[in-house]
Design a protein around this motif. Structure first.
Motif, PDB file in Angstrom:
ATOM      1  N   VAL A 150      76.334  42.545  48.386  1.00 10.35           N
ATOM      2  CA  VAL A 150      75.966  43.646  47.508  1.00 10.35           C
ATOM      3  C   VAL A 150      74.552  43.400  47.008  1.00 10.35           C
ATOM      4  O   VAL A 150      74.200  42.282  46.639  1.00 10.35           O
ATOM      5  CB  VAL A 150      76.940  43.732  46.320  1.00 10.35           C
ATOM      6  N   THR A 151      73.717  44.432  47.013  1.00  8.96           N
ATOM      7  CA  THR A 151      72.363  44.302  46.502  1.00  8.96           C
ATOM      8  C   THR A 151      72.425  43.917  45.027  1.00  8.96           C
ATOM      9  O   THR A 151      73.197  44.490  44.258  1.00  8.96           O
ATOM     10  CB  THR A 151      71.600  45.628  46.691  1.00  8.96           C
ATOM     11  N   PRO A 152      71.640  42.919  44.629  1.00  8.86           N
ATOM     12  CA  PRO A 152      71.719  42.441  43.244  1.00  8.86           C
ATOM     13  C   PRO A 152      71.375  43.520  42.214  1.00  8.86           C
ATOM     14  O   PRO A 152      70.602  44.438  42.478  1.00  8.86           O
ATOM     15  CB  PRO A 152      70.668  41.330  43.195  1.00  8.86           C
ATOM     16  N   ASN A 153      71.933  43.347  41.013  1.00 10.22           N
ATOM     17  CA  ASN A 153      71.683  44.230  39.891  1.00 10.22           C
ATOM     18  C   ASN A 153      70.211  44.135  39.487  1.00 10.22           C
ATOM     19  O   ASN A 153      69.712  43.049  39.166  1.00 10.22           O
ATOM     20  CB  ASN A 153      72.593  43.826  38.729  1.00 10.22           C
ATOM     21  N   ALA A 154      69.509  45.262  39.476  1.00  8.57           N
ATOM     22  CA  ALA A 154      68.069  45.301  39.199  1.00  8.57           C
ATOM     23  C   ALA A 154      67.750  44.780  37.804  1.00  8.57           C
ATOM     24  O   ALA A 154      66.731  44.093  37.614  1.00  8.57           O
ATOM     25  CB  ALA A 154      67.546  46.716  39.386  1.00  8.57           C
ATOM     26  N   LEU A 155      68.575  45.101  36.810  1.00  9.91           N
ATOM     27  CA  LEU A 155      68.309  44.631  35.446  1.00  9.91           C
ATOM     28  C   LEU A 155      68.436  43.117  35.352  1.00  9.91           C
ATOM     29  O   LEU A 155      67.620  42.453  34.707  1.00  9.91           O
ATOM     30  CB  LEU A 155      69.256  45.314  34.451  1.00  9.91           C
ATOM     31  N   ALA A 156      69.457  42.558  35.991  1.00  8.20           N
ATOM     32  CA  ALA A 156      69.627  41.108  35.974  1.00  8.20           C
ATOM     33  C   ALA A 156      68.474  40.420  36.710  1.00  8.20           C
ATOM     34  O   ALA A 156      68.002  39.364  36.280  1.00  8.20           O
ATOM     35  CB  ALA A 156      70.966  40.720  36.581  1.00  8.20           C
ATOM     36  N   CYS A 157      68.020  41.025  37.804  1.00 11.19           N
ATOM     37  CA  CYS A 157      66.904  40.449  38.562  1.00 11.19           C
ATOM     38  C   CYS A 157      65.620  40.433  37.733  1.00 11.19           C
ATOM     39  O   CYS A 157      64.800  39.529  37.861  1.00 11.19           O
ATOM     40  CB  CYS A 157      66.676  41.234  39.850  1.00 11.19           C
ATOM     41  N   ALA A 158      65.430  41.435  36.885  1.00 16.25           N
ATOM     42  CA  ALA A 158      64.250  41.502  36.036  1.00 16.25           C
ATOM     43  C   ALA A 158      64.373  40.575  34.830  1.00 16.25           C
ATOM     44  O   ALA A 158      63.375  40.270  34.180  1.00 16.25           O
ATOM     45  CB  ALA A 158      64.030  42.936  35.565  1.00 16.25           C
ATOM     46  N   GLY A 159      65.584  40.111  34.539  1.00 18.40           N
ATOM     47  CA  GLY A 159      65.822  39.252  33.378  1.00 18.40           C
ATOM     48  C   GLY A 159      66.113  37.821  33.770  1.00 18.40           C
ATOM     49  O   GLY A 159      65.320  37.163  34.439  1.00 18.40           O
ATOM     50  N   SER A 160      67.312  37.372  33.401  1.00 20.91           N
ATOM     51  CA  SER A 160      67.689  35.966  33.596  1.00 20.91           C
ATOM     52  C   SER A 160      68.022  35.606  35.036  1.00 20.91           C
ATOM     53  O   SER A 160      68.128  34.439  35.381  1.00 20.91           O
ATOM     54  CB  SER A 160      68.869  35.615  32.693  1.00 20.91           C
ATOM     55  N   GLY A 161      68.213  36.599  35.892  1.00 25.08           N
ATOM     56  CA  GLY A 161      68.447  36.339  37.301  1.00 25.08           C
ATOM     57  C   GLY A 161      69.906  36.421  37.709  1.00 25.08           C
ATOM     58  O   GLY A 161      70.794  36.633  36.891  1.00 25.08           O
ATOM     59  N   ILE A 162      70.134  36.247  39.010  1.00 21.78           N
ATOM     60  CA  ILE A 162      71.459  36.322  39.631  1.00 21.78           C
ATOM     61  C   ILE A 162      71.797  34.937  40.164  1.00 21.78           C
ATOM     62  O   ILE A 162      71.060  34.377  40.974  1.00 21.78           O
ATOM     63  CB  ILE A 162      71.464  37.331  40.804  1.00 21.78           C
ATOM     64  N   GLY A 163      72.930  34.403  39.745  1.00 19.42           N
ATOM     65  CA  GLY A 163      73.333  33.071  40.191  1.00 19.42           C
ATOM     66  C   GLY A 163      74.212  33.057  41.421  1.00 19.42           C
ATOM     67  O   GLY A 163      74.283  32.060  42.124  1.00 19.42           O
ATOM     68  N   SER A 164      74.881  34.197  41.711  1.00 17.09           N
ATOM     69  CA  SER A 164      75.748  34.220  42.892  1.00 17.09           C
ATOM     70  C   SER A 164      75.974  35.651  43.360  1.00 17.09           C
ATOM     71  O   SER A 164      75.864  36.597  42.574  1.00 17.09           O
ATOM     72  CB  SER A 164      77.090  33.549  42.604  1.00 17.09           C
ATOM     73  N   LEU A 165      76.277  35.771  44.620  1.00 16.81           N
ATOM     74  CA  LEU A 165      76.616  37.046  45.254  1.00 16.81           C
ATOM     75  C   LEU A 165      77.771  36.800  46.211  1.00 16.81           C
ATOM     76  O   LEU A 165      77.930  35.692  46.735  1.00 16.81           O
ATOM     77  CB  LEU A 165      75.420  37.603  46.038  1.00 16.81           C
ATOM     78  N   THR A 166      78.547  37.823  46.485  1.00 14.91           N
ATOM     79  CA  THR A 166      79.666  37.689  47.409  1.00 14.91           C
ATOM     80  C   THR A 166      79.836  38.972  48.209  1.00 14.91           C
ATOM     81  O   THR A 166      79.289  40.013  47.838  1.00 14.91           O
ATOM     82  CB  THR A 166      80.975  37.332  46.665  1.00 14.91           C
ATOM     83  N   GLY A 167      80.589  38.896  49.304  1.00 10.64           N
ATOM     84  CA  GLY A 167      80.849  40.069  50.118  1.00 10.64           C
ATOM     85  C   GLY A 167      81.765  39.755  51.281  1.00 10.64           C
ATOM     86  O   GLY A 167      82.160  38.602  51.493  1.00 10.64           O
ATOM     87  N   PRO A 168      82.104  40.773  52.065  1.00 15.02           N
ATOM     88  CA  PRO A 168      82.985  40.579  53.223  1.00 15.02           C
ATOM     89  C   PRO A 168      82.236  39.976  54.410  1.00 15.02           C
ATOM     90  O   PRO A 168      81.016  40.098  54.513  1.00 15.02           O
ATOM     91  CB  PRO A 168      83.446  41.999  53.545  1.00 15.02           C
ATOM     92  N   THR A 169      82.986  39.327  55.286  1.00  9.92           N
ATOM     93  CA  THR A 169      82.399  38.748  56.489  1.00  9.92           C
ATOM     94  C   THR A 169      83.413  38.779  57.631  1.00  9.92           C
ATOM     95  O   THR A 169      84.622  38.770  57.390  1.00  9.92           O
ATOM     96  CB  THR A 169      81.908  37.309  56.255  1.00  9.92           C
ATOM     97  N   THR A 170      82.910  38.847  58.842  1.00  9.04           N
ATOM     98  CA  THR A 170      83.741  38.748  60.039  1.00  9.04           C
ATOM     99  C   THR A 170      83.139  37.712  60.981  1.00  9.04           C
ATOM    100  O   THR A 170      81.931  37.489  60.979  1.00  9.04           O
ATOM    101  CB  THR A 170      83.839  40.100  60.793  1.00  9.04           C
ATOM    102  N   LEU A 171      83.978  37.090  61.753  1.00 14.32           N
ATOM    103  CA  LEU A 171      83.573  36.099  62.743  1.00 14.32           C
ATOM    104  C   LEU A 171      84.282  36.422  64.042  1.00 14.32           C
ATOM    105  O   LEU A 171      85.497  36.608  64.055  1.00 14.32           O
ATOM    106  CB  LEU A 171      83.957  34.688  62.280  1.00 14.32           C
ATOM    107  N   THR A 172      83.515  36.477  65.132  1.00 13.67           N
ATOM    108  CA  THR A 172      84.098  36.674  66.460  1.00 13.67           C
ATOM    109  C   THR A 172      83.555  35.595  67.373  1.00 13.67           C
ATOM    110  O   THR A 172      82.334  35.413  67.470  1.00 13.67           O
ATOM    111  CB  THR A 172      83.762  38.069  67.025  1.00 13.67           C
ATOM    112  N   ILE A 173      84.448  34.876  68.038  1.00 14.04           N
ATOM    113  CA  ILE A 173      84.079  33.819  68.968  1.00 14.04           C
ATOM    114  C   ILE A 173      84.476  34.256  70.369  1.00 14.04           C
ATOM    115  O   ILE A 173      85.590  34.758  70.579  1.00 14.04           O
ATOM    116  CB  ILE A 173      84.762  32.488  68.600  1.00 14.04           C
ATOM    117  N   TYR A 174      83.562  34.042  71.309  1.00  9.93           N
ATOM    118  CA  TYR A 174      83.756  34.492  72.692  1.00  9.93           C
ATOM    119  C   TYR A 174      83.834  33.301  73.643  1.00  9.93           C
ATOM    120  O   TYR A 174      83.139  32.283  73.460  1.00  9.93           O
ATOM    121  CB  TYR A 174      82.592  35.369  73.139  1.00  9.93           C
TER     122      TYR A 174
END
Length: 176
Positions: A150-174
């Motif tokens: 998820v794109t970080p919160n603009a207000l937090a980025c302008a202030g104290s910052g973002i310490g973590s982000l999370t999201g979905p992921t997929t892995l495919t092995i061939y």
């Protein structure tokens, strides 16, 4: 008329045989997926990222609670990195490797050596890892892991910052 039918039947047989040869040739060169997983990933930044690019220590963690191969039905990984990033450049492009640890202790950990790129799609950062399985279960082979943050919160980025982000992921092995 009988001759026309025979010619038509012969032509149909030739085309069917040619189609079968082409189809099997295409399948011989296509990679078959031997494992696919869905899960989540998270990245933590120290210090927290802001709008100003800075050198940070990061930790990527991934958890795959659902994988297709019953012999390796779950997986996880942890990867440490140092990079110069900001809220607008969450990760830079590059090359590295990580090891997936399977939930089944009989399944050897898998080392994935890959190149990664980041793009912004519909306001989300998409990280695509493409490379080779160089050791462990599924070696030799290739793999693709796609993760979305998820794109970080603009207000937090302008202030104290973002310490973590999370999201979905997929892995495919061939298979090779």
């Amino acid at each position: 008329m009988n001759r026309v039918r025979k010619c038509g039947a012969f032509l149909a047989a030739v085309l069917t045989a040619a189609g079968s040869v082409l189809a099997s040739a295409g399948q011989a060169h296509a990679e078959a997926a031997v494992q696919s997983c869905a899960g989540t990933w998270a990245v933590t930044y120290d210090p927290p990222i802001t709008n100003t690019p800075q050198l940070v220590n990061g930790v990527l963690t991934g958890v795959f609670p659902l994988c297709a191969d019953p012999q390796a039905a779950t997986a996880s990984y942890t990867q440490v990195f140092t990079d110069t990033v900001s809220c607008t450049t969450l990760l830079n492009a590059g090359a590295t490797s990580r090891t997936y640890v399977w939930g089944n202790p009989l399944a050897a950990p898998t080392t994935f050596t890959y190149n990664f790129t980041t793009t912004v799609v519909a306001g989300q950062v998409v990280v695509t890892n493409t490379g080779l399985i160089t050791a462990g279960r599924y070696a030799p082979g290739s793999a693709v892991q796609v993760a979305t943050l998820v794109t970080p919160n603009a207000l937090a980025c302008a202030g104290s910052g973002i310490g973590s982000l999370t999201g979905p992921t997929t892995l495919t092995i061939y298979a090779p």
